[in-house]
Design a protein around this motif. Structure first.
Motif, PDB file in Angstrom:
ATOM      1  N   LEU A 128     -11.118  12.390  -5.270  1.00 40.18           N
ATOM      2  CA  LEU A 128     -10.293  11.299  -4.782  1.00 40.18           C
ATOM      3  C   LEU A 128     -10.644  10.053  -5.584  1.00 40.18           C
ATOM      4  O   LEU A 128     -11.736   9.504  -5.447  1.00 40.18           O
ATOM      5  CB  LEU A 128     -10.541  11.048  -3.294  1.00 40.18           C
ATOM      6  CG  LEU A 128      -9.801   9.843  -2.696  1.00 40.18           C
ATOM      7  CD1 LEU A 128      -8.289  10.101  -2.650  1.00 40.18           C
ATOM      8  CD2 LEU A 128     -10.332   9.506  -1.305  1.00 40.18           C
ATOM      9  N   ILE A 129      -9.728   9.594  -6.442  1.00 39.63           N
ATOM     10  CA  ILE A 129      -9.938   8.377  -7.215  1.00 39.63           C
ATOM     11  C   ILE A 129      -9.519   7.185  -6.362  1.00 39.63           C
ATOM     12  O   ILE A 129      -8.406   7.154  -5.839  1.00 39.63           O
ATOM     13  CB  ILE A 129      -9.132   8.400  -8.528  1.00 39.63           C
ATOM     14  CG1 ILE A 129      -9.551   9.591  -9.390  1.00 39.63           C
ATOM     15  CG2 ILE A 129      -9.322   7.094  -9.298  1.00 39.63           C
ATOM     16  CD1 ILE A 129      -8.717   9.757 -10.650  1.00 39.63           C
ATOM     17  N   VAL A 130     -10.409   6.213  -6.220  1.00 39.46           N
ATOM     18  CA  VAL A 130     -10.157   5.040  -5.385  1.00 39.46           C
ATOM     19  C   VAL A 130     -10.043   3.812  -6.289  1.00 39.46           C
ATOM     20  O   VAL A 130     -11.013   3.421  -6.936  1.00 39.46           O
ATOM     21  CB  VAL A 130     -11.263   4.838  -4.339  1.00 39.46           C
ATOM     22  CG1 VAL A 130     -10.940   3.657  -3.431  1.00 39.46           C
ATOM     23  CG2 VAL A 130     -11.444   6.113  -3.500  1.00 39.46           C
ATOM     24  N   GLU A 131      -8.851   3.218  -6.311  1.00 34.83           N
ATOM     25  CA  GLU A 131      -8.533   2.103  -7.209  1.00 34.83           C
ATOM     26  C   GLU A 131      -8.096   0.897  -6.388  1.00 34.83           C
ATOM     27  O   GLU A 131      -7.573   1.045  -5.272  1.00 34.83           O
ATOM     28  CB  GLU A 131      -7.417   2.546  -8.158  1.00 34.83           C
ATOM     29  CG  GLU A 131      -6.851   1.500  -9.087  1.00 34.83           C
ATOM     30  CD  GLU A 131      -7.814   1.028 -10.146  1.00 34.83           C
ATOM     31  OE1 GLU A 131      -8.777   0.337  -9.753  1.00 34.83           O
ATOM     32  OE2 GLU A 131      -7.596   1.319 -11.338  1.00 34.83           O
ATOM     33  N   LEU A 161      -3.292  -1.442  -3.773  1.00 33.51           N
ATOM     34  CA  LEU A 161      -2.096  -2.174  -4.166  1.00 33.51           C
ATOM     35  C   LEU A 161      -1.376  -1.486  -5.312  1.00 33.51           C
ATOM     36  O   LEU A 161      -2.008  -0.893  -6.191  1.00 33.51           O
ATOM     37  CB  LEU A 161      -2.455  -3.596  -4.613  1.00 33.51           C
ATOM     38  CG  LEU A 161      -3.298  -4.463  -3.688  1.00 33.51           C
ATOM     39  CD1 LEU A 161      -3.647  -5.780  -4.362  1.00 33.51           C
ATOM     40  CD2 LEU A 161      -2.588  -4.693  -2.367  1.00 33.51           C
ATOM     41  N   VAL A 162      -0.052  -1.565  -5.295  1.00 29.98           N
ATOM     42  CA  VAL A 162       0.782  -1.197  -6.438  1.00 29.98           C
ATOM     43  C   VAL A 162       1.724  -2.363  -6.701  1.00 29.98           C
ATOM     44  O   VAL A 162       2.393  -2.846  -5.784  1.00 29.98           O
ATOM     45  CB  VAL A 162       1.591   0.091  -6.191  1.00 29.98           C
ATOM     46  CG1 VAL A 162       2.609   0.309  -7.304  1.00 29.98           C
ATOM     47  CG2 VAL A 162       0.662   1.294  -6.095  1.00 29.98           C
ATOM     48  N   LYS A 163       1.741  -2.825  -7.935  1.00 32.88           N
ATOM     49  CA  LYS A 163       2.535  -4.004  -8.278  1.00 32.88           C
ATOM     50  C   LYS A 163       3.928  -3.598  -8.763  1.00 32.88           C
ATOM     51  O   LYS A 163       4.077  -2.670  -9.557  1.00 32.88           O
ATOM     52  CB  LYS A 163       1.826  -4.818  -9.362  1.00 32.88           C
ATOM     53  CG  LYS A 163       2.494  -6.133  -9.698  1.00 32.88           C
ATOM     54  CD  LYS A 163       1.665  -6.949 -10.675  1.00 32.88           C
ATOM     55  CE  LYS A 163       0.454  -7.558 -10.024  1.00 32.88           C
ATOM     56  NZ  LYS A 163      -0.246  -8.526 -10.930  1.00 32.88           N
ATOM     57  N   ARG A 164       4.943  -4.301  -8.249  1.00 32.38           N
ATOM     58  CA  ARG A 164       6.313  -4.130  -8.755  1.00 32.38           C
ATOM     59  C   ARG A 164       6.451  -4.944 -10.043  1.00 32.38           C
ATOM     60  O   ARG A 164       6.419  -6.181 -10.004  1.00 32.38           O
ATOM     61  CB  ARG A 164       7.347  -4.618  -7.741  1.00 32.38           C
ATOM     62  CG  ARG A 164       7.523  -3.742  -6.532  1.00 32.38           C
ATOM     63  CD  ARG A 164       8.715  -4.200  -5.681  1.00 32.38           C
ATOM     64  NE  ARG A 164       8.581  -5.591  -5.252  1.00 32.38           N
ATOM     65  CZ  ARG A 164       7.867  -5.975  -4.192  1.00 32.38           C
ATOM     66  NH1 ARG A 164       7.214  -5.094  -3.466  1.00 32.38           N
ATOM     67  NH2 ARG A 164       7.787  -7.260  -3.860  1.00 32.38           N
ATOM     68  N   GLU A 179       2.719  -2.370  -1.518  1.00 28.18           N
ATOM     69  CA  GLU A 179       3.446  -2.652  -2.751  1.00 28.18           C
ATOM     70  C   GLU A 179       3.648  -4.162  -2.805  1.00 28.18           C
ATOM     71  O   GLU A 179       4.143  -4.762  -1.844  1.00 28.18           O
ATOM     72  CB  GLU A 179       4.797  -1.934  -2.788  1.00 28.18           C
ATOM     73  CG  GLU A 179       5.509  -2.081  -4.129  1.00 28.18           C
ATOM     74  CD  GLU A 179       6.903  -1.488  -4.102  1.00 28.18           C
ATOM     75  OE1 GLU A 179       7.086  -0.381  -4.644  1.00 28.18           O
ATOM     76  OE2 GLU A 179       7.809  -2.131  -3.528  1.00 28.18           O
ATOM     77  N   VAL A 180       3.257  -4.793  -3.912  1.00 31.38           N
ATOM     78  CA  VAL A 180       3.178  -6.256  -3.972  1.00 31.38           C
ATOM     79  C   VAL A 180       4.017  -6.817  -5.115  1.00 31.38           C
ATOM     80  O   VAL A 180       4.343  -6.113  -6.070  1.00 31.38           O
ATOM     81  CB  VAL A 180       1.716  -6.712  -4.134  1.00 31.38           C
ATOM     82  CG1 VAL A 180       0.903  -6.344  -2.896  1.00 31.38           C
ATOM     83  CG2 VAL A 180       1.082  -6.118  -5.396  1.00 31.38           C
ATOM     84  N   PRO A 181       4.371  -8.101  -5.036  1.00 27.55           N
ATOM     85  CA  PRO A 181       5.154  -8.743  -6.095  1.00 27.55           C
ATOM     86  C   PRO A 181       4.378  -8.842  -7.411  1.00 27.55           C
ATOM     87  O   PRO A 181       3.152  -8.673  -7.451  1.00 27.55           O
ATOM     88  CB  PRO A 181       5.436 -10.139  -5.530  1.00 27.55           C
ATOM     89  CG  PRO A 181       5.185 -10.039  -4.065  1.00 27.55           C
ATOM     90  CD  PRO A 181       4.137  -9.003  -3.897  1.00 27.55           C
ATOM     91  N   ASP A 182       5.098  -9.157  -8.464  1.00 24.96           N
ATOM     92  CA  ASP A 182       4.505  -9.283  -9.795  1.00 24.96           C
ATOM     93  C   ASP A 182       3.885 -10.671  -9.954  1.00 24.96           C
ATOM     94  O   ASP A 182       4.381 -11.526 -10.682  1.00 24.96           O
ATOM     95  CB  ASP A 182       5.578  -9.044 -10.863  1.00 24.96           C
ATOM     96  CG  ASP A 182       4.983  -8.864 -12.248  1.00 24.96           C
ATOM     97  OD1 ASP A 182       3.751  -8.789 -12.356  1.00 24.96           O
ATOM     98  OD2 ASP A 182       5.758  -8.810 -13.231  1.00 24.96           O
TER      99      ASP A 182
END
Length: 215
Positions: A128-131, A161-164, A179-182
């Motif tokens: 399990l990779i934790v980023e 977090l994953v950035k749009r 999911e977060v803004p750029d």
């Protein structure tokens, strides 16, 4: 497809004076975009989802340093609590790797993986990779490519977090917190040139601070 909590591009966030923010950072931040309590609640749910999907196997949790250390520690605390308080438990061991792809506030195409020599120990294991954050996705794709050569049994990725962003390669982790803004985000171990890791909430960095802490 991973479920997540979406923070809209026009999210107004929260005023800094509503939260406990270190005084030395008060002039460096625009707003709080994800309060610490919300981070913790979402992390607890991610732990439950991971145990549901990977709970039948011994898991090696691989922390991507430095930004991932706080999320990693809290996630593992929740997994440990689930192990102690349910009929279904799973052996859990940890390992660490450092990946660097940033210069100031810009993501570079030069991805450096530090500690990759030890990845050979992951052969045949469930990893399990934790980023902390996935932006373009190229850093994680580089790590996954490196890891595949070590022949693990299973690899899953969880990112807080994953950035749009239009710069995205299209890569998406198996588990996503928000999911977060750029925008350039700091806090909860997310840094800008090593500053702001000691901030509990996730905040948007202002332009003046980018110049103030630039190297």
């Amino acid at each position: 497809m991973a479920s997540y909590l979406q923070i809209a591009d026009d999210e107004k966030g929260h005023k800094l004076d509503l939260f406990c923010v270190p005084r030395h950072y008060e002039k460096d931040l625009d707003k709080v975009i994800i309060p610490h309590g919300l981070i913790m609640d979402r992390t607890e749910r991610l732990a439950r989802d991971i145990i549901r999907d990977m709970g039948g196997h011994h898991i090696v949790a691989l922390c991507v340093l430095k930004g991932g250390y706080k999320f990693f520690a809290d996630l593992l605390d929740y997994i440990k609590a689930l192990n102690q308080n349910s009929d279904k438990s799973v052996p859990l061991t940890v390992d660490f790797i450092r990946v660097k792809s940033y210069c100031n506030d810009k993501s570079t195409n030069n991805v450096k993986v530090i500690g990759g020599d030890e990845l050979s120990n992951l052969a045949g294991k469930n990893v399990l990779i934790v980023e902390d954050i996935v932006e373009t996705g190229r850093t994680m794709q580089t790590l996954l490519s490196l890891l595949s050569g070590c022949h693990p049994k299973m690899v899953k990725v969880v990112s807080l977090l994953v950035k749009r962003t239009p710069r995205s390669s299209g890569y998406r982790p198996d588990y996503i917190g928000f999911e977060v803004p750029d925008a350039f985000l700091v806090g909860y171990a997310l840094d800008y040139n090593e500053y702001f890791r000691d901030l509990s909430h996730i905040c948007i960095l202002n332009d003046q601070a980018k110049e103030k802490y630039r190297v």
